[in-house]
Design an enzyme around this catalytic site. Structure first.
Site, PDB file in Angstrom:
ATOM      1  N   SER A 206      -2.776  -8.198   1.024  1.00 35.82           N
ATOM      2  CA  SER A 206      -3.634  -7.065   1.339  1.00 35.82           C
ATOM      3  C   SER A 206      -4.989  -7.647   1.718  1.00 35.82           C
ATOM      4  O   SER A 206      -5.634  -8.312   0.902  1.00 35.82           O
ATOM      5  CB  SER A 206      -3.757  -6.154   0.117  1.00 35.82           C
ATOM      6  OG  SER A 206      -4.674  -5.122   0.368  1.00 35.82           O
TER       7      SER A 206
ATOM      8  N   LYS B 242      -6.835  -3.302   5.328  1.00 35.90           N
ATOM      9  CA  LYS B 242      -7.529  -2.093   4.879  1.00 35.90           C
ATOM     10  C   LYS B 242      -8.226  -1.481   6.088  1.00 35.90           C
ATOM     11  O   LYS B 242      -8.819  -2.207   6.902  1.00 35.90           O
ATOM     12  CB  LYS B 242      -8.562  -2.459   3.808  1.00 35.90           C
ATOM     13  CG  LYS B 242      -7.928  -2.947   2.516  1.00 35.90           C
ATOM     14  CD  LYS B 242      -7.213  -1.809   1.804  1.00 35.90           C
ATOM     15  CE  LYS B 242      -6.880  -2.179   0.370  1.00 35.90           C
ATOM     16  NZ  LYS B 242      -6.221  -1.057  -0.326  1.00 35.90           N
TER      17      LYS B 242
ATOM     18  N   GLY C 270      -0.860  -3.669  -5.831  1.00 24.72           N
ATOM     19  CA  GLY C 270      -1.693  -4.492  -6.693  1.00 24.72           C
ATOM     20  C   GLY C 270      -3.064  -3.866  -6.880  1.00 24.72           C
ATOM     21  O   GLY C 270      -3.476  -3.000  -6.113  1.00 24.72           O
TER      22      GLY C 270
ATOM     23  N   LYS D  57       2.610   1.395  -8.460  1.00 24.58           N
ATOM     24  CA  LYS D  57       1.684   0.565  -9.235  1.00 24.58           C
ATOM     25  C   LYS D  57       1.909   0.896 -10.693  1.00 24.58           C
ATOM     26  O   LYS D  57       1.840   2.057 -11.099  1.00 24.58           O
ATOM     27  CB  LYS D  57       0.232   0.854  -8.841  1.00 24.58           C
ATOM     28  CG  LYS D  57      -0.157   0.261  -7.488  1.00 24.58           C
ATOM     29  CD  LYS D  57      -1.604   0.535  -7.171  1.00 24.58           C
ATOM     30  CE  LYS D  57      -1.950  -0.051  -5.795  1.00 24.58           C
ATOM     31  NZ  LYS D  57      -3.264   0.425  -5.332  1.00 24.58           N
TER      32      LYS D  57
ATOM     33  N   ASP E  84      -3.808   0.309   5.184  1.00 26.28           N
ATOM     34  CA  ASP E  84      -4.057   1.119   3.970  1.00 26.28           C
ATOM     35  C   ASP E  84      -5.452   1.725   4.076  1.00 26.28           C
ATOM     36  O   ASP E  84      -6.448   1.016   4.142  1.00 26.28           O
ATOM     37  CB  ASP E  84      -3.952   0.221   2.731  1.00 26.28           C
ATOM     38  CG  ASP E  84      -4.108   0.993   1.423  1.00 26.28           C
ATOM     39  OD1 ASP E  84      -4.295   2.227   1.458  1.00 26.28           O
ATOM     40  OD2 ASP E  84      -4.034   0.346   0.353  1.00 26.28           O
TER      41      ASP E  84
ATOM     42  N   ASP F 104       0.335   6.000  -2.140  1.00 25.07           N
ATOM     43  CA  ASP F 104      -0.126   5.164  -3.250  1.00 25.07           C
ATOM     44  C   ASP F 104      -0.795   6.101  -4.265  1.00 25.07           C
ATOM     45  O   ASP F 104      -0.126   6.608  -5.189  1.00 25.07           O
ATOM     46  CB  ASP F 104      -1.095   4.097  -2.692  1.00 25.07           C
ATOM     47  CG  ASP F 104      -1.798   3.252  -3.759  1.00 25.07           C
ATOM     48  OD1 ASP F 104      -1.646   3.526  -4.959  1.00 25.07           O
ATOM     49  OD2 ASP F 104      -2.538   2.303  -3.395  1.00 25.07           O
TER      50      ASP F 104
ATOM     51  N   LYS G 143      -1.031  -6.537   5.310  1.00 29.73           N
ATOM     52  CA  LYS G 143      -1.610  -5.196   5.184  1.00 29.73           C
ATOM     53  C   LYS G 143      -3.101  -5.344   5.400  1.00 29.73           C
ATOM     54  O   LYS G 143      -3.724  -6.250   4.825  1.00 29.73           O
ATOM     55  CB  LYS G 143      -1.292  -4.648   3.788  1.00 29.73           C
ATOM     56  CG  LYS G 143      -2.230  -3.576   3.255  1.00 29.73           C
ATOM     57  CD  LYS G 143      -1.632  -2.944   1.997  1.00 29.73           C
ATOM     58  CE  LYS G 143      -2.696  -2.515   1.002  1.00 29.73           C
ATOM     59  NZ  LYS G 143      -2.086  -1.974  -0.247  1.00 29.73           N
TER      60      LYS G 143
ATOM     61  N   GLU H 159      -0.567   3.519   4.683  1.00 29.06           N
ATOM     62  CA  GLU H 159      -0.644   3.834   3.244  1.00 29.06           C
ATOM     63  C   GLU H 159      -1.800   4.786   2.963  1.00 29.06           C
ATOM     64  O   GLU H 159      -2.930   4.557   3.403  1.00 29.06           O
ATOM     65  CB  GLU H 159      -0.825   2.513   2.482  1.00 29.06           C
ATOM     66  CG  GLU H 159      -0.789   2.647   0.970  1.00 29.06           C
ATOM     67  CD  GLU H 159      -0.934   1.278   0.286  1.00 29.06           C
ATOM     68  OE1 GLU H 159      -0.741   0.225   0.948  1.00 29.06           O
ATOM     69  OE2 GLU H 159      -1.259   1.265  -0.912  1.00 29.06           O
TER      70      GLU H 159
HETATM   71  O1  OSB Z   1      -4.953   0.616  -2.483  1.00 29.88           O
HETATM   72  O2  OSB Z   1      -3.586  -0.967  -2.748  1.00 29.88           O
HETATM   73  C1  OSB Z   1      -4.713  -0.512  -2.900  1.00 29.88           C
HETATM   74  C2  OSB Z   1      -7.009  -3.172  -4.443  1.00 29.88           C
HETATM   75  C3  OSB Z   1      -7.798  -2.386  -5.245  1.00 29.88           C
HETATM   76  C4  OSB Z   1      -7.614  -1.030  -5.236  1.00 29.88           C
HETATM   77  C5  OSB Z   1      -6.628  -0.440  -4.446  1.00 29.88           C
HETATM   78  C6  OSB Z   1      -5.801  -1.219  -3.660  1.00 29.88           C
HETATM   79  C7  OSB Z   1      -6.023  -2.603  -3.636  1.00 29.88           C
HETATM   80  C8  OSB Z   1      -5.286  -3.528  -2.781  1.00 29.88           C
HETATM   81  C9  OSB Z   1      -5.237  -4.962  -3.214  1.00 29.88           C
HETATM   82  O3  OSB Z   1      -4.803  -3.215  -1.727  1.00 29.88           O
HETATM   83  C10 OSB Z   1      -3.918  -5.373  -3.727  1.00 29.88           C
HETATM   84  C11 OSB Z   1      -4.013  -6.727  -4.377  1.00 29.88           C
HETATM   85  O4  OSB Z   1      -4.135  -7.718  -3.643  1.00 29.88           O
HETATM   86  O5  OSB Z   1      -3.991  -6.802  -5.620  1.00 29.88           O
HETATM   87 MG    MG Z   2      -3.251   1.368  -1.553  1.00 32.35          MG
END
Ligand code: OSB
Ligand code: MG
Length: 369
Positions: free
Chosen positions: A136, A164, A291, A263, A189, A239, A162, A214
């Site tokens: 991510s 953001k 995560g 999660k 995401d 999510d 992925k 996402e």
């Molecule tokens: O939306 O998946 C998410 C990190 C913090 C809060 C929300 C998210 C995330 C990530 C990181 O996408 C996932 C990771 O590398 O742990």
């Molecule tokens: Mg997410």
């Protein structure tokens, strides 16, 4: 099972690189760890996955501490239960705060697995031998930096990318990655940064063959996601919206998602995570493990969860070294050059705690009996 002692501690860990989502930047994590102990002195560990601020969902570390101390621990301590599967209902009277309650619940599962001498992933019913790992990638200052990070992750073997997104960092960023890497499994995401008014903009993402988008819309709005899915071709993955198996069932029934990110903390621990997994499997909806920038204990729990059969898509659970200069488990979580994390063979977490490291990072502690 009967928990006699609960130790809370808060650690502080600087991230190697800051992580930016549509709701803000994180430079350093503050993490609540939960250690449970039974009358035999056997211990289990959990990690509370909430953020430092109530921006991903309503939880944050200070509230989690209070929920654990004042509401969750008193209900779990000295309660006689058949197994770890009966821990979650003990705290069900507390509305929400699933990450706090889930950190304690997961610790109980770990204790139980350890006592049985089997790996946690097996204890929860996992059947896979490894899980595929994706990365991510946070919002970057420039497309050049984004492309460099994507290239490095692919060179390391990660199986999907992925990125953001948020308004102002979406179409162009996705287009840039897609142009440079035409074949790479790619997804975006949004962490709830859009509304239905952005329907046309989100539809433009259909041109890039994303495996999914996402959580584009509000954290608590399943109905609008169903509306959006009707007008875009890209599969929606939920999510934030999925906090219970019931939510998963309703989202699937409404057509609000074609994929679910599970999660562990967000749904309150292994009991509910398994139920979400079952609902999705029964409806032909693939899942993957999300995560929350976890330290080694939460990461090991995520790995265990990822061994359930319907975790068929690469998750966000990556190697420790992407986040930490030194993790709290040793050896750290590693990803093979083929982008896989193997199911550990040891009992419980299957990763040894680096107690010296945990001790050095601890900034707050409390023992509850
Ligand atoms: O939306 O998946 C998410 C990190 C913090 C809060 C929300 C998210 C995330 C990530 C990181 O996408 C996932 C990771 O590398 O742990
Ligand atoms: Mg997410």
């Amino acid at each position: 099972m009967k928990i006699e002692r609960i130790r809370l501690r808060q650690i502080r860990m600087p991230l190697k690189h800051h992580f930016e989502t549509s709701f803000g930047r994180t430079y350093e994590r503050r993490i609540v760890l939960v250690e449970v102990e039974d009358g035999d002195g056997a211990a289990g560990w959990g990690e509370v996955t909430c953020g430092e601020n109530p921006f991903y969902n309503e939880e944050w570390v200070d509230a989690a501490w209070m929920i654990l101390r004042d509401y969750a621990a008193p209900r779990v301590l000295r309660a006689e239960v058949e197994s770890a599967a009966d821990i979650a209902p003990l705290t069900a009277r507390v509305r929400g705060h699933r990450m706090a309650r889930g950190g304690l619940e997961a610790a109980c599962w770990e204790l139980e697995a350890r006592k049985k001498g089997i790996p946690l992933w097996r204890h929860i019913g996992g059947t896979r031998s490894e899980t595929q790992s994706g990365v991510s990638i946070g919002i970057q200052d420039s497309r050049e930096e984004l492309l460099a990070i994507v290239a490095a992750a692919l060179a390391d073997g990660y199986r999907r990318i992925k990125i953001k997104i948020k308004p102002g960092w979406d179409i162009d960023a996705v287009a840039a990655v897609r142009e440079r890497f035409p074949q790479t499994p790619l997804m975006a995401d949004a962490n709830s940064a859009y509304t239905l008014a952005d329907r046309e903009r989100l539809r433009q993402l259909d041109a890039f063959g994303l495996t999914m988008i996402e959580q584009p819309l509000a954290h608590d709005d399943i109905v609008d996601h169903a509306e959006l899915q009707k007008s875009i071709a890209t599969p929606i993955c939920l999510d934030e919206c999925i906090r219970t198996a019931r939510h998963a069932e309703q989202a699937i029934r409404l057509g609000a998602c074609r994929i679910v990110n599970i999660k562990l903390g967000r749904v309150g621990g292994f009991r509910e995570a398994r139920r979400v997994h079952e609902v999705c499997a029964a409806n032909g909806i693939p899942v993957w493990c999300g995560g929350m920038l976890e330290a080694g204990i939460g990461r090991a729990h995520n790995i265990a969860l990822s061994m359930l059969s319907n975790f068929t898509l690469p998750g966000d659970v990556a190697a420790s070294k992407r986040y930490w200069s030194r993790d709290i488990v040793a050896p750290a979580v590693e990803v093979t050059p083929q982008g896989a994390i193997a199911a550990p063979s040891g009992p419980g977490l299957g990763y040894a705690l680096d107690r010296e490291r945990i001790e050095a990072l601890t900034e707050r502690r409390e023992e509850l009996t």
